[in-house]
Design a protein around this motif. Structure first.
Motif, PDB file in Angstrom:
ATOM      1  N   GLY A 163     -85.804  67.286  -1.318  1.00  0.00           N
ATOM      2  CA  GLY A 163     -84.596  66.472  -1.357  1.00  0.00           C
ATOM      3  C   GLY A 163     -84.764  65.198  -0.531  1.00  0.00           C
ATOM      4  N   ILE A 164     -84.043  64.152  -0.907  1.00  0.00           N
ATOM      5  CA  ILE A 164     -84.050  62.882  -0.176  1.00  0.00           C
ATOM      6  C   ILE A 164     -82.613  62.526   0.192  1.00  0.00           C
ATOM      7  CG2 ILE A 164     -84.657  60.436  -0.205  1.00  0.00           C
ATOM      8  CD1 ILE A 164     -87.110  62.159  -0.467  1.00  0.00           C
ATOM      9  N   ALA A 165     -82.370  62.377   1.490  1.00  0.00           N
ATOM     10  CA  ALA A 165     -81.034  62.004   1.966  1.00  0.00           C
ATOM     11  C   ALA A 165     -81.077  60.622   2.607  1.00  0.00           C
ATOM     12  CB  ALA A 165     -80.524  63.030   2.980  1.00  0.00           C
ATOM     13  N   ILE A 166     -80.079  59.809   2.305  1.00  0.00           N
ATOM     14  CA  ILE A 166     -79.923  58.518   2.977  1.00  0.00           C
ATOM     15  C   ILE A 166     -79.035  58.741   4.192  1.00  0.00           C
ATOM     16  CG2 ILE A 166     -79.241  56.111   2.784  1.00  0.00           C
ATOM     17  CD1 ILE A 166     -81.490  56.899   0.899  1.00  0.00           C
ATOM     18  N   ASP A 167     -79.626  58.645   5.389  1.00  0.00           N
ATOM     19  CA  ASP A 167     -78.907  58.879   6.641  1.00  0.00           C
ATOM     20  C   ASP A 167     -78.186  57.611   7.079  1.00  0.00           C
ATOM     21  OD1 ASP A 167     -78.068  60.330   8.819  1.00  0.00           O
ATOM     22  OD2 ASP A 167     -79.933  60.113   9.940  1.00  0.00           O
ATOM     23  N   ASP A 168     -77.105  57.790   7.831  1.00  0.00           N
ATOM     24  CA  ASP A 168     -76.340  56.648   8.371  1.00  0.00           C
ATOM     25  C   ASP A 168     -75.936  55.674   7.276  1.00  0.00           C
ATOM     26  OD1 ASP A 168     -76.921  57.819  10.820  1.00  0.00           O
ATOM     27  OD2 ASP A 168     -78.638  56.527  11.197  1.00  0.00           O
ATOM     28  N   PHE A 169     -75.549  56.195   6.129  1.00  0.00           N
ATOM     29  CA  PHE A 169     -75.273  55.332   4.983  1.00  0.00           C
ATOM     30  C   PHE A 169     -74.149  54.348   5.298  1.00  0.00           C
ATOM     31  CE2 PHE A 169     -73.339  54.150   0.936  1.00  0.00           C
ATOM     32  CZ  PHE A 169     -74.468  53.786   0.212  1.00  0.00           C
ATOM     33  N   GLY A 170     -74.372  53.095   4.895  1.00  0.00           N
ATOM     34  CA  GLY A 170     -73.371  52.052   5.084  1.00  0.00           C
ATOM     35  C   GLY A 170     -73.609  51.185   6.294  1.00  0.00           C
ATOM     36  N   THR A 171     -74.588  51.570   7.139  1.00  0.00           N
ATOM     37  CA  THR A 171     -74.837  50.789   8.356  1.00  0.00           C
ATOM     38  C   THR A 171     -76.019  49.843   8.211  1.00  0.00           C
ATOM     39  OG1 THR A 171     -76.288  52.485   9.293  1.00  0.00           O
ATOM     40  CG2 THR A 171     -73.934  52.643   9.788  1.00  0.00           C
ATOM     41  N   GLY A 172     -76.759  49.959   7.110  1.00  0.00           N
ATOM     42  CA  GLY A 172     -77.939  49.118   6.915  1.00  0.00           C
ATOM     43  C   GLY A 172     -77.793  48.224   5.716  1.00  0.00           C
ATOM     44  N   PHE A 173     -78.844  48.153   4.928  1.00  0.00           N
ATOM     45  CA  PHE A 173     -78.870  47.256   3.782  1.00  0.00           C
ATOM     46  C   PHE A 173     -78.619  48.052   2.505  1.00  0.00           C
ATOM     47  CE2 PHE A 173     -81.167  45.274   7.169  1.00  0.00           C
ATOM     48  CZ  PHE A 173     -80.799  43.943   7.096  1.00  0.00           C
ATOM     49  N   SER A 174     -77.415  48.575   2.387  1.00  0.00           N
ATOM     50  CA  SER A 174     -77.070  49.396   1.232  1.00  0.00           C
ATOM     51  C   SER A 174     -77.247  48.608  -0.061  1.00  0.00           C
ATOM     52  CB  SER A 174     -75.619  49.872   1.337  1.00  0.00           C
ATOM     53  OG  SER A 174     -75.416  50.559   2.541  1.00  0.00           O
ATOM     54  N   SER A 175     -77.913  49.217  -1.015  1.00  0.00           N
ATOM     55  CA  SER A 175     -78.150  48.555  -2.296  1.00  0.00           C
ATOM     56  C   SER A 175     -77.847  49.507  -3.432  1.00  0.00           C
ATOM     57  CB  SER A 175     -79.602  48.083  -2.391  1.00  0.00           C
ATOM     58  OG  SER A 175     -79.931  47.751  -3.723  1.00  0.00           O
ATOM     59  N   MET A 176     -77.004  49.074  -4.335  1.00  0.00           N
ATOM     60  CA  MET A 176     -76.698  49.901  -5.494  1.00  0.00           C
ATOM     61  C   MET A 176     -77.935  50.082  -6.376  1.00  0.00           C
ATOM     62  SD  MET A 176     -73.605  50.658  -4.862  1.00  0.00           S
ATOM     63  CE  MET A 176     -73.996  50.445  -3.121  1.00  0.00           C
ATOM     64  N   CYS A 177     -78.847  49.095  -6.334  1.00  0.00           N
ATOM     65  CA  CYS A 177     -80.039  49.182  -7.181  1.00  0.00           C
ATOM     66  C   CYS A 177     -80.930  50.345  -6.771  1.00  0.00           C
ATOM     67  CB  CYS A 177     -80.829  47.869  -7.118  1.00  0.00           C
ATOM     68  SG  CYS A 177     -80.017  46.510  -7.982  1.00  0.00           S
ATOM     69  N   TYR A 178     -81.184  50.502  -5.464  1.00  0.00           N
ATOM     70  CA  TYR A 178     -82.077  51.581  -5.090  1.00  0.00           C
ATOM     71  C   TYR A 178     -81.411  52.938  -5.269  1.00  0.00           C
ATOM     72  CZ  TYR A 178     -80.270  52.129  -0.204  1.00  0.00           C
ATOM     73  OH  TYR A 178     -79.515  52.362   0.911  1.00  0.00           O
ATOM     74  N   LEU A 179     -80.102  52.989  -5.102  1.00  0.00           N
ATOM     75  CA  LEU A 179     -79.408  54.258  -5.342  1.00  0.00           C
ATOM     76  C   LEU A 179     -79.443  54.629  -6.821  1.00  0.00           C
ATOM     77  CD1 LEU A 179     -76.280  54.022  -3.013  1.00  0.00           C
ATOM     78  CD2 LEU A 179     -78.238  55.551  -2.781  1.00  0.00           C
ATOM     79  N   ARG A 180     -79.412  53.629  -7.673  1.00  0.00           N
ATOM     80  CA  ARG A 180     -79.464  53.886  -9.110  1.00  0.00           C
ATOM     81  C   ARG A 180     -80.867  54.277  -9.556  1.00  0.00           C
ATOM     82  NH1 ARG A 180     -78.883  48.709 -12.566  1.00  0.00           N
ATOM     83  NH2 ARG A 180     -81.032  48.561 -11.846  1.00  0.00           N
ATOM     84  N   ASN A 181     -81.876  53.604  -8.997  1.00  0.00           N
ATOM     85  CA  ASN A 181     -83.240  53.769  -9.488  1.00  0.00           C
ATOM     86  C   ASN A 181     -84.042  54.865  -8.800  1.00  0.00           C
ATOM     87  OD1 ASN A 181     -82.858  51.634 -11.276  1.00  0.00           O
ATOM     88  ND2 ASN A 181     -83.538  50.118  -9.777  1.00  0.00           N
TER      89      ASN A 181
END
Length: 258
Positions: A163-181
């Motif tokens: 599994g891959i988790a994005i930690d501290d989401f929203g505090t960095g360079f959030s990108s819809m593209c990487y979440l989609r791809n």
């Protein structure tokens, strides 16, 4: 302390850290992740350092130092190996057999060309069931390598059941593209948005948007830093399905939860 003495102390600490794993000074503590019924569904493994020379050093101090010096590579390998062994032990304990274990991974580790191969091999070597090992990365991972390399590495790990988790989401360079791809399996809402979520309209809007995004992407969402019953009640009400924080347990030896 003068500047020269301060620099000397810094380098001394750096030298000690470089050998911390081989000296047996590192250890893991565990913090539970619970579902809406407040049942433990997993743990996060958190690295700790008890230096023979300096005593216990806070992670906020030694993790940045380890990343600057490159020691994080060996330390990260140690933590992942310990975590895989822990998952193997849990598989023989009925109440813990289905628990997930989340392990923090540095951008420096992920940029190592051998990292993905090592992780896929570890899953097979330790016989870890798909979905039980989760690598937690922060958004700065996406700034340090090419998108194509990320996509291939993430794909291979997800195919291996990691599994891959994005930690501290929203505090960095959030990108819809990487979440989609990219094959992300979990989003963790940072504590800064949880602290005042019962009063702050802005934080409520951000939390609600992250939860909606997670649902749209069909990924798990975990609220970090939950400390009060009021926060928990609010988060349940807006559709959050998993929670982590002092309300359910502080980082401790795993025996505290078994």
């Amino acid at each position: 302390m003068g500047q020269q003495a301060s620099v000397k102390a810094y380098h001394s600490l750096q030298d000690e850290l470089a050998n911390a794993a081989t000296r047996g000074e590192l250890f893991l503590q565990y913090q539970p992740i619970v579902d809406v019924s407040e049942k433990i569904i997993g743990m996060e493994a958190l690295m700790r350092w008890d230096s023979a020379e300096y005593g216990q050093i806070p992670p906020a101090q030694f993790i940045p130092l380890a990343e600057q010096s490159g020691a994080i590579l060996n330390m990260g390998d140690w933590a992942l190996n310990e975590s895989c062994q822990q998952l193997q032990r849990w598989s023989r304990i009925p109440m813990a057999a289905d628990w997930t274990l989340s392990v923090n991974v540095s951008a420096h580790q992920f940029d190592n060309a051998q990292f993905v191969d090592d992780m896929v091999h570890a899953m097979k070597w330790y016989g870890i069931a798909p979905g039980r090992l989760i690598l937690e990365i922060t958004e700065n991972v996406f700034l340090n390598s090419t998108a194509s390399r990320h996509q291939d590495g993430f794909r291979r790990m997800r195919e291996a059941g990691i599994g891959i988790a994005i930690d501290d989401f929203g505090t960095g360079f959030s990108s819809m593209c990487y979440l989609r791809n990219l094959s992300v399996s979990r989003i963790k809402i940072d504590k800064t948005f949880i602290d005042d979520v019962t009063q702050s309209k802005k934080d409520q809007g951000i939390v609600a948007a992250i939860i909606m995004l997670a649902h749209a992407l069909d990924v798990d969402v975990v609220a970090e830093g939950v400390e009060t019953a009021e926060q928990l009640s609010y988060l349940k009400g807006v559709g959050c399905s998993a929670f982590q924080g002092f309300l359910f347990g502080r980082p401790s030896d795993v025996s505290e939860f078994l």
